[in-house]
Design a protein around this motif. Structure first.
Motif, PDB file in Angstrom:
ATOM      1  N   ASN A 179     -81.210  15.553 -35.361  1.00 12.89           N
ATOM      2  CA  ASN A 179     -79.801  15.345 -35.693  1.00 12.89           C
ATOM      3  C   ASN A 179     -79.190  16.576 -36.357  1.00 12.89           C
ATOM      4  OD1 ASN A 179     -80.112  15.253 -38.564  1.00 12.89           O
ATOM      5  ND2 ASN A 179     -80.804  13.131 -38.406  1.00 12.89           N
ATOM      6  N   GLU A 180     -77.877  16.596 -36.406  1.00 14.14           N
ATOM      7  CA  GLU A 180     -77.130  17.778 -36.869  1.00 14.14           C
ATOM      8  C   GLU A 180     -77.449  18.135 -38.318  1.00 14.14           C
ATOM      9  OE1 GLU A 180     -74.890  20.987 -36.169  1.00 14.14           O
ATOM     10  OE2 GLU A 180     -75.283  19.447 -34.675  1.00 14.14           O
ATOM     11  N   ASN A 181     -77.616  17.127 -39.183  1.00 18.84           N
ATOM     12  CA  ASN A 181     -77.922  17.406 -40.592  1.00 18.84           C
ATOM     13  C   ASN A 181     -79.274  18.084 -40.757  1.00 18.84           C
ATOM     14  OD1 ASN A 181     -75.513  16.311 -41.476  1.00 18.84           O
ATOM     15  ND2 ASN A 181     -76.382  14.266 -41.783  1.00 18.84           N
ATOM     16  N   ASP A 182     -80.255  17.644 -39.990  1.00 14.99           N
ATOM     17  CA  ASP A 182     -81.586  18.276 -40.050  1.00 14.99           C
ATOM     18  C   ASP A 182     -81.544  19.710 -39.537  1.00 14.99           C
ATOM     19  OD1 ASP A 182     -82.698  16.004 -41.127  1.00 14.99           O
ATOM     20  OD2 ASP A 182     -83.386  15.213 -39.194  1.00 14.99           O
ATOM     21  N   ILE A 183     -80.743  19.945 -38.517  1.00 12.67           N
ATOM     22  CA  ILE A 183     -80.612  21.296 -37.973  1.00 12.67           C
ATOM     23  C   ILE A 183     -79.972  22.218 -39.006  1.00 12.67           C
ATOM     24  CG2 ILE A 183     -79.437  22.694 -36.222  1.00 12.67           C
ATOM     25  CD1 ILE A 183     -79.820  20.289 -34.317  1.00 12.67           C
ATOM     26  N   ILE A 184     -78.924  21.744 -39.656  1.00  6.95           N
ATOM     27  CA  ILE A 184     -78.258  22.533 -40.696  1.00  6.95           C
ATOM     28  C   ILE A 184     -79.222  22.808 -41.842  1.00  6.95           C
ATOM     29  CG2 ILE A 184     -76.430  22.483 -42.441  1.00  6.95           C
ATOM     30  CD1 ILE A 184     -74.736  20.941 -40.350  1.00  6.95           C
ATOM     31  N   LEU A 185     -79.962  21.796 -42.252  1.00  2.77           N
ATOM     32  CA  LEU A 185     -80.927  21.959 -43.335  1.00  2.77           C
ATOM     33  C   LEU A 185     -82.009  22.976 -42.968  1.00  2.77           C
ATOM     34  CD1 LEU A 185     -81.777  20.954 -46.141  1.00  2.77           C
ATOM     35  CD2 LEU A 185     -83.121  19.193 -44.999  1.00  2.77           C
ATOM     36  N   PHE A 186     -82.508  22.897 -41.732  1.00  2.37           N
ATOM     37  CA  PHE A 186     -83.525  23.853 -41.281  1.00  2.37           C
ATOM     38  C   PHE A 186     -82.982  25.281 -41.288  1.00  2.37           C
ATOM     39  CE2 PHE A 186     -85.414  26.346 -37.829  1.00  2.37           C
ATOM     40  CZ  PHE A 186     -86.738  26.346 -38.241  1.00  2.37           C
ATOM     41  N   THR A 187     -81.775  25.469 -40.769  1.00  5.74           N
ATOM     42  CA  THR A 187     -81.238  26.829 -40.700  1.00  5.74           C
ATOM     43  C   THR A 187     -80.914  27.379 -42.089  1.00  5.74           C
ATOM     44  OG1 THR A 187     -79.041  25.920 -40.246  1.00  5.74           O
ATOM     45  CG2 THR A 187     -80.343  26.652 -38.367  1.00  5.74           C
ATOM     46  N   PRO A 226     -83.782  36.363 -37.343  1.00  6.07           N
ATOM     47  CA  PRO A 226     -82.638  37.271 -37.211  1.00  6.07           C
ATOM     48  C   PRO A 226     -81.342  36.462 -37.185  1.00  6.07           C
ATOM     49  CG  PRO A 226     -84.303  37.721 -35.531  1.00  6.07           C
ATOM     50  CD  PRO A 226     -84.692  36.459 -36.213  1.00  6.07           C
ATOM     51  N   SER A 227     -80.340  36.908 -37.914  1.00  6.70           N
ATOM     52  CA  SER A 227     -79.099  36.135 -38.028  1.00  6.70           C
ATOM     53  C   SER A 227     -78.400  35.972 -36.680  1.00  6.70           C
ATOM     54  CB  SER A 227     -78.160  36.781 -39.042  1.00  6.70           C
ATOM     55  OG  SER A 227     -77.878  38.110 -38.667  1.00  6.70           O
ATOM     56  N   HIS A 228     -78.510  36.957 -35.799  1.00  3.84           N
ATOM     57  CA  HIS A 228     -77.843  36.848 -34.500  1.00  3.84           C
ATOM     58  C   HIS A 228     -78.563  35.890 -33.548  1.00  3.84           C
ATOM     59  CE1 HIS A 228     -80.861  39.997 -33.833  1.00  3.84           C
ATOM     60  NE2 HIS A 228     -80.793  39.695 -32.546  1.00  3.84           N
ATOM     61  N   ARG A 229     -79.704  35.373 -33.943  1.00  2.00           N
ATOM     62  CA  ARG A 229     -80.449  34.443 -33.086  1.00  2.00           C
ATOM     63  C   ARG A 229     -80.430  33.007 -33.613  1.00  2.00           C
ATOM     64  NH1 ARG A 229     -83.431  37.388 -28.883  1.00  2.00           N
ATOM     65  NH2 ARG A 229     -83.664  39.503 -29.629  1.00  2.00           N
ATOM     66  N   LEU A 230     -79.776  32.772 -34.734  1.00  2.00           N
ATOM     67  CA  LEU A 230     -79.753  31.428 -35.308  1.00  2.00           C
ATOM     68  C   LEU A 230     -79.041  30.431 -34.397  1.00  2.00           C
ATOM     69  CD1 LEU A 230     -79.178  32.089 -39.103  1.00  2.00           C
ATOM     70  CD2 LEU A 230     -81.228  31.191 -38.018  1.00  2.00           C
ATOM     71  N   SER A 231     -78.016  30.862 -33.685  1.00  2.00           N
ATOM     72  CA  SER A 231     -77.312  29.947 -32.787  1.00  2.00           C
ATOM     73  C   SER A 231     -78.228  29.484 -31.651  1.00  2.00           C
ATOM     74  CB  SER A 231     -76.047  30.597 -32.229  1.00  2.00           C
ATOM     75  OG  SER A 231     -76.374  31.762 -31.517  1.00  2.00           O
ATOM     76  N   ILE A 232     -79.083  30.370 -31.157  1.00  2.00           N
ATOM     77  CA  ILE A 232     -80.034  29.987 -30.105  1.00  2.00           C
ATOM     78  C   ILE A 232     -81.036  28.975 -30.659  1.00  2.00           C
ATOM     79  CG2 ILE A 232     -81.863  30.847 -28.582  1.00  2.00           C
ATOM     80  CD1 ILE A 232     -80.344  33.546 -28.574  1.00  2.00           C
ATOM     81  N   ILE A 233     -81.499  29.211 -31.873  1.00  2.00           N
ATOM     82  CA  ILE A 233     -82.449  28.289 -32.501  1.00  2.00           C
ATOM     83  C   ILE A 233     -81.812  26.917 -32.685  1.00  2.00           C
ATOM     84  CG2 ILE A 233     -83.722  27.823 -34.644  1.00  2.00           C
ATOM     85  CD1 ILE A 233     -84.210  30.878 -34.787  1.00  2.00           C
ATOM     86  N   LYS A 234     -80.565  26.891 -33.129  1.00  2.00           N
ATOM     87  CA  LYS A 234     -79.863  25.612 -33.305  1.00  2.00           C
ATOM     88  C   LYS A 234     -79.760  24.855 -31.989  1.00  2.00           C
ATOM     89  CE  LYS A 234     -76.937  27.098 -37.134  1.00  2.00           C
ATOM     90  NZ  LYS A 234     -75.544  27.371 -37.545  1.00  2.00           N
ATOM     91  N   GLU A 235     -79.429  25.549 -30.928  1.00  2.85           N
ATOM     92  CA  GLU A 235     -79.309  24.899 -29.621  1.00  2.85           C
ATOM     93  C   GLU A 235     -80.638  24.344 -29.150  1.00  2.85           C
ATOM     94  OE1 GLU A 235     -76.595  24.134 -27.788  1.00  2.85           O
ATOM     95  OE2 GLU A 235     -75.514  24.846 -29.567  1.00  2.85           O
TER      96      GLU A 235
END
Length: 123
Positions: free
Chosen positions: A2-10, A18-27
């Motif tokens: 879920n979205e909250n767990d993803i936010i917490l993980f990031t 790498p900060s430019h790869r966080l969006s890929i990890i979230k997806e």
């Protein structure tokens, strides 16, 4: 996941990737089941600060390179005493980014080996 767990993980791991790869990890995390995401979040990611400290203290022994999976380079660094300390000093500035890329590659290796998952192309 879920979205909250993803936010917490990031938030908890933003210094490990790498900060430019966080969006890929979230997806990739969005497409995982709860069991898959538990494994992905519990992988043994290297702490960037610890690797930098190791590099400063005993970098000439190649331990920093060995800990991020570059065993051959670590052995060469050990044999050459950190390239007469020149390589050691250079690593003080680049080992943090190398560690983040190592963690990202570990995450993507796990995520790409999941069954029935489409591989997201890297930018």
């Amino acid at each position: 996941m879920n979205e909250n767990d993803i936010i917490l993980f990031t938030i908890n791991n933003q210094n490990k990737f790498p900060s430019h790869r966080l969006s890929i990890i979230k997806e990739r995390l969005k497409g995982m089941t709860s069991q898959e995401s538990i494994i992905a979040t519990s992988l043994d990611y290297q702490d960037t600060s610890m690797i930098i400290c190791l590099s400063v203290l005993v970098g000439y022994l190649g331990i920093d390179r060995m800990m991020i999976g570059q065993v051959l380079l670590g052995v060469i660094k050990l044999i050459t005493c950190g390239g007469c300390f020149i390589w050691t000093i250079i690593d003080w500035f680049i080992i943090g980014n190398l560690t983040k890329e190592y963690n990202y590659n570990m995450f993507m290796s796990y995520a790409n080996n999941l069954p029935n998952k489409a591989i997201t192309p890297e930018p």
